[in-house]
Scaffold this motif. Sequence first.
Motif, PDB file in Angstrom:
ATOM      1  N   ASP A  26       0.856  -1.189   0.000  1.00  0.00           N
ATOM      2  CA  ASP A  26       0.000   0.000   0.000  1.00  0.00           C
ATOM      3  C   ASP A  26       0.892   1.239   0.000  1.00  0.00           C
ATOM      4  O   ASP A  26       1.021   1.950   0.981  1.00  0.00           O
ATOM      5  N   ASP A  28       0.827   4.255  -1.280  1.00  0.00           N
ATOM      6  CA  ASP A  28       0.321   5.592  -0.980  1.00  0.00           C
ATOM      7  C   ASP A  28      -0.329   5.686   0.401  1.00  0.00           C
ATOM      8  O   ASP A  28      -0.837   6.735   0.787  1.00  0.00           O
ATOM      9  N   ASP A  30      -3.094   4.608   1.730  1.00  0.00           N
ATOM     10  CA  ASP A  30      -4.504   4.988   1.831  1.00  0.00           C
ATOM     11  C   ASP A  30      -5.385   3.868   2.379  1.00  0.00           C
ATOM     12  O   ASP A  30      -6.604   3.978   2.406  1.00  0.00           O
TER      13      ASP A  30
END
Length: 151
Positions: A26, A28, A30
């Motif tokens: 993951d 980024d 988010d």
Amino acid sequence: MCPTGSVLHSATTGKPNLRSAFDVLDVDRDGKISTNDLRTSYGGFLGNSEDDVIGTMMTVADSNKDGYVEFEEFQKVLDNSRRVNVMEDVFKVMDKDGDGQVGAEDLKSYLNFAGLQADDDDVKAMIKLGRGDNDENGGVTYEGFLKILSL
């Protein structure tokens, strides 16, 4: 616990800590894995077939078909029979020169890329553990890599 302080296995169940693996993918941060996260994670390693491979990964894991892989979906896909393949893929990504071993620089580079800060002493300790000897100058094979993760 790894020398870096990261826990790769649950202390209560002894099973791999899938949250750490999910968090690495993951990119980024988010809370869900997208195709862009996977492209960044694999960094061109998959070559010309990258879009096909990533598309297949997403199709297999994205059970609710919203275009993202949430942690629960990730967990479901990574049953015991598939964990081995995932770990082999991670090892291959880390083995930048393709010599079948992950050296100290490969390991440190990947850990830092994954957001896990590791200093030279941490990496040396992991290499020693994976090799099973006191030589910290060589790399670790896939089996040695699994030893490191078994902490």
